[in-house]
Design a protein around this motif. Structure first.
Motif, PDB file in Angstrom:
ATOM      1  N   LYS A  37      22.815 -12.921  52.582  1.00 27.46           N
ATOM      2  CA  LYS A  37      22.172 -12.968  53.887  1.00 27.46           C
ATOM      3  C   LYS A  37      20.716 -13.421  53.814  1.00 27.46           C
ATOM      4  O   LYS A  37      20.172 -13.927  54.791  1.00 27.46           O
ATOM      5  CB  LYS A  37      22.233 -11.588  54.551  1.00 27.46           C
ATOM      6  N   LYS A  38      20.073 -13.202  52.673  1.00 27.51           N
ATOM      7  CA  LYS A  38      18.660 -13.525  52.531  1.00 27.51           C
ATOM      8  C   LYS A  38      18.451 -14.555  51.433  1.00 27.51           C
ATOM      9  O   LYS A  38      19.113 -14.529  50.407  1.00 27.51           O
ATOM     10  CB  LYS A  38      17.858 -12.262  52.194  1.00 27.51           C
ATOM     11  N   SER A  39      17.492 -15.444  51.665  1.00 28.92           N
ATOM     12  CA  SER A  39      17.145 -16.429  50.650  1.00 28.92           C
ATOM     13  C   SER A  39      16.262 -15.759  49.599  1.00 28.92           C
ATOM     14  O   SER A  39      15.678 -14.696  49.848  1.00 28.92           O
ATOM     15  CB  SER A  39      16.392 -17.593  51.283  1.00 28.92           C
ATOM     16  N   PRO A  40      16.125 -16.353  48.405  1.00 28.31           N
ATOM     17  CA  PRO A  40      15.225 -15.787  47.394  1.00 28.31           C
ATOM     18  C   PRO A  40      13.804 -15.597  47.914  1.00 28.31           C
ATOM     19  O   PRO A  40      13.151 -14.597  47.606  1.00 28.31           O
ATOM     20  CB  PRO A  40      15.283 -16.824  46.270  1.00 28.31           C
ATOM     21  N   THR A  41      13.333 -16.540  48.725  1.00 26.58           N
ATOM     22  CA  THR A  41      11.983 -16.424  49.280  1.00 26.58           C
ATOM     23  C   THR A  41      11.873 -15.229  50.217  1.00 26.58           C
ATOM     24  O   THR A  41      10.872 -14.496  50.196  1.00 26.58           O
ATOM     25  CB  THR A  41      11.601 -17.707  50.047  1.00 26.58           C
ATOM     26  N   GLU A  42      12.913 -14.997  51.026  1.00 28.48           N
ATOM     27  CA  GLU A  42      12.897 -13.848  51.937  1.00 28.48           C
ATOM     28  C   GLU A  42      12.918 -12.529  51.167  1.00 28.48           C
ATOM     29  O   GLU A  42      12.225 -11.571  51.533  1.00 28.48           O
ATOM     30  CB  GLU A  42      14.091 -13.932  52.890  1.00 28.48           C
ATOM     31  N   ILE A  43      13.703 -12.471  50.083  1.00 24.14           N
ATOM     32  CA  ILE A  43      13.747 -11.264  49.263  1.00 24.14           C
ATOM     33  C   ILE A  43      12.378 -11.011  48.650  1.00 24.14           C
ATOM     34  O   ILE A  43      11.889  -9.877  48.612  1.00 24.14           O
ATOM     35  CB  ILE A  43      14.814 -11.399  48.158  1.00 24.14           C
ATOM     36  N   TYR A  44      11.741 -12.078  48.174  1.00 27.77           N
ATOM     37  CA  TYR A  44      10.399 -11.973  47.596  1.00 27.77           C
ATOM     38  C   TYR A  44       9.402 -11.436  48.622  1.00 27.77           C
ATOM     39  O   TYR A  44       8.617 -10.522  48.343  1.00 27.77           O
ATOM     40  CB  TYR A  44       9.972 -13.346  47.085  1.00 27.77           C
ATOM     41  N   GLN A  45       9.427 -11.982  49.826  1.00 27.10           N
ATOM     42  CA  GLN A  45       8.501 -11.551  50.871  1.00 27.10           C
ATOM     43  C   GLN A  45       8.755 -10.103  51.279  1.00 27.10           C
ATOM     44  O   GLN A  45       7.810  -9.336  51.516  1.00 27.10           O
ATOM     45  CB  GLN A  45       8.635 -12.483  52.081  1.00 27.10           C
ATOM     46  N   MET A  46      10.034  -9.723  51.341  1.00 22.97           N
ATOM     47  CA  MET A  46      10.376  -8.338  51.681  1.00 22.97           C
ATOM     48  C   MET A  46       9.903  -7.379  50.589  1.00 22.97           C
ATOM     49  O   MET A  46       9.463  -6.260  50.873  1.00 22.97           O
ATOM     50  CB  MET A  46      11.890  -8.213  51.891  1.00 22.97           C
ATOM     51  N   ALA A  47       9.969  -7.830  49.330  1.00 15.27           N
ATOM     52  CA  ALA A  47       9.519  -6.989  48.216  1.00 15.27           C
ATOM     53  C   ALA A  47       8.019  -6.735  48.294  1.00 15.27           C
ATOM     54  O   ALA A  47       7.555  -5.603  48.091  1.00 15.27           O
ATOM     55  CB  ALA A  47       9.881  -7.649  46.890  1.00 15.27           C
ATOM     56  N   LEU A  48       7.242  -7.776  48.600  1.00 15.49           N
ATOM     57  CA  LEU A  48       5.792  -7.606  48.723  1.00 15.49           C
ATOM     58  C   LEU A  48       5.443  -6.723  49.917  1.00 15.49           C
ATOM     59  O   LEU A  48       4.545  -5.883  49.839  1.00 15.49           O
ATOM     60  CB  LEU A  48       5.111  -8.963  48.865  1.00 15.49           C
ATOM     61  N   SER A  49       6.161  -6.911  51.019  1.00 14.64           N
ATOM     62  CA  SER A  49       5.924  -6.067  52.198  1.00 14.64           C
ATOM     63  C   SER A  49       6.275  -4.619  51.891  1.00 14.64           C
ATOM     64  O   SER A  49       5.576  -3.695  52.314  1.00 14.64           O
ATOM     65  CB  SER A  49       6.758  -6.574  53.380  1.00 14.64           C
ATOM     66  N   GLY A  50       7.365  -4.433  51.139  1.00 17.02           N
ATOM     67  CA  GLY A  50       7.773  -3.082  50.762  1.00 17.02           C
ATOM     68  C   GLY A  50       6.731  -2.403  49.893  1.00 17.02           C
ATOM     69  O   GLY A  50       6.427  -1.220  50.065  1.00 17.02           O
ATOM     70  N   LEU A  51       6.145  -3.161  48.979  1.00 13.38           N
ATOM     71  CA  LEU A  51       5.105  -2.615  48.104  1.00 13.38           C
ATOM     72  C   LEU A  51       3.880  -2.209  48.915  1.00 13.38           C
ATOM     73  O   LEU A  51       3.276  -1.161  48.677  1.00 13.38           O
ATOM     74  CB  LEU A  51       4.720  -3.652  47.047  1.00 13.38           C
ATOM     75  N   SER A  52       3.523  -3.045  49.894  1.00 16.86           N
ATOM     76  CA  SER A  52       2.358  -2.742  50.744  1.00 16.86           C
ATOM     77  C   SER A  52       2.602  -1.513  51.604  1.00 16.86           C
ATOM     78  O   SER A  52       1.654  -0.830  52.009  1.00 16.86           O
ATOM     79  CB  SER A  52       2.048  -3.942  51.646  1.00 16.86           C
ATOM     80  N   GLY A  53       3.879  -1.229  51.880  1.00 19.61           N
ATOM     81  CA  GLY A  53       4.201  -0.105  52.759  1.00 19.61           C
ATOM     82  C   GLY A  53       4.328   1.233  52.064  1.00 19.61           C
ATOM     83  O   GLY A  53       4.479   2.265  52.718  1.00 19.61           O
ATOM     84  N   VAL A  54       4.274   1.229  50.717  1.00 19.41           N
ATOM     85  CA  VAL A  54       4.401   2.485  49.973  1.00 19.41           C
ATOM     86  C   VAL A  54       3.058   3.208  49.932  1.00 19.41           C
ATOM     87  O   VAL A  54       2.019   2.594  49.675  1.00 19.41           O
ATOM     88  CB  VAL A  54       4.889   2.224  48.531  1.00 19.41           C
ATOM     89  N   ASP A  55       3.067   4.514  50.188  1.00 17.31           N
ATOM     90  CA  ASP A  55       1.822   5.288  50.201  1.00 17.31           C
ATOM     91  C   ASP A  55       1.215   5.420  48.809  1.00 17.31           C
ATOM     92  O   ASP A  55       0.037   5.136  48.611  1.00 17.31           O
ATOM     93  CB  ASP A  55       2.078   6.695  50.765  1.00 17.31           C
ATOM     94  N   ASN A  56       2.030   5.891  47.851  1.00 19.87           N
ATOM     95  CA  ASN A  56       1.523   6.201  46.513  1.00 19.87           C
ATOM     96  C   ASN A  56       2.436   5.620  45.435  1.00 19.87           C
ATOM     97  O   ASN A  56       3.656   5.691  45.554  1.00 19.87           O
ATOM     98  CB  ASN A  56       1.432   7.720  46.310  1.00 19.87           C
ATOM     99  N   PHE A  57       1.843   5.073  44.397  1.00 19.64           N
ATOM    100  CA  PHE A  57       2.606   4.638  43.229  1.00 19.64           C
ATOM    101  C   PHE A  57       1.650   4.361  42.075  1.00 19.64           C
ATOM    102  O   PHE A  57       0.422   4.342  42.237  1.00 19.64           O
ATOM    103  CB  PHE A  57       3.452   3.399  43.531  1.00 19.64           C
TER     104      PHE A  57
END
Length: 253
Positions: A37-57
């Motif tokens: 359903k998602k292109s490699p670029t979309e997965i990459y962008q979602m991964a960066l957005s997911g990282l930005s959305g995490v409170d602590n790591f």
């Protein structure tokens, strides 16, 4: 009758096995649905957005630098940091022997990923390395982008040196004469560094590639590896340098 009954049991077992196999296939299809359903670029962008959305790591990594002959020209560099409330709180960097080093954003994986976002690149999924837990993305910068990125990082380090000399100068409790001597020495180091940087980057060519591991269920990065190969001329001699970094993320909250 006994024979018929035994055949029925066998048929039921076959049916049960068949249903189990179908359920496994359906489960696997569900796990891998995101690639369809998602292109490699979309997965990459979602991964960066997911990282930005995490409170602590937390993250920790290692960098190695190799010269023309393939031999290591610097001690391996170890670094680690943590993010609390979306903000990076610490970043420690030291040689393998434990000597503290000057802060450099070039080794910071968060800085790497942020700069990578705006550079021209190609992204593809490595199907052989990906599994039911991880999606493995291979990222390669377009021609010229690796050089652009390295120059940007080096200039940032020089600016950091410029800022650092004022901090050292102000922190040192010296009389006026000693302060002037220190300022003169730091100015000389900075100017020589700028001159050498300009000389090295005139005919420099750098290529960079990355591998990004993304957790399949959360779409959050778990690891990023980079390799940068650079060719340049120093004092009339052609030289090459290879830099690898490998950082892992954990402690997501």
């Amino acid at each position: 009758m006994i024979r018929y009954f035994s055949v029925s049991i066998k048929s039921c077992r076959t049916l049960a096995f068949g249903l189990s196999f179908v359920m496994i296939v359906l489960s696997l299809n569900g796990c891998y649905a995101i690639e369809s359903k998602k292109s490699p670029t979309e997965i990459y962008q979602m991964a960066l957005s997911g990282l930005s959305g995490v409170d602590n790591f937390k993250f920790r990594g290692r960098a190695e630098v190799y010269g023309t002959n393939g031999k290591r020209i610097l001690e391996p560099i170890n670094y680690e940091g943590n993010v609390i409330g979306h903000k990076q709180q610490t970043f420690k960097i030291a040689s393998e022997s434990g000597t503290a080093l000057t802060y450099s954003e070039r080794w910071n994986p968060l800085h790497q990923l942020e700069l990578l976002r705006n550079l021209g690149k190609s992204i593809q999924i490595n199907e052989q390395k990906s599994n039911d837990q991880q999606i493995v993305l291979e990222i390669k910068l377009n021609p010229g982008e690796g050089t652009k990125l390295l120059i940007q990082n080096l200039k940032s380090e020089m600016n950091g040196l410029q800022e650092g000399r004022y901090l050292v100068q102000n922190a040192a409790k010296l009389d006026v004469k000693k302060q002037k001597e220190l300022q003169k020495e730091l100015d000389s180091i900075y100017k020589n560094g700028v001159t050498k940087l300009q000389s090295l980057t005139q005919n420099m060519e750098s290529n960079a590639s990355y591998v990004l591991w993304v957790d399949r269920s959360s779409l959050i990065p778990t690891r990023v590896y980079s390799k940068t190969q650079t060719r340049f001329v120093d004092k009339g001699k052609a030289r090459t340098e290879a830099v690898t970094t490998d950082a892992k993320f954990d402690g997501y909250q």
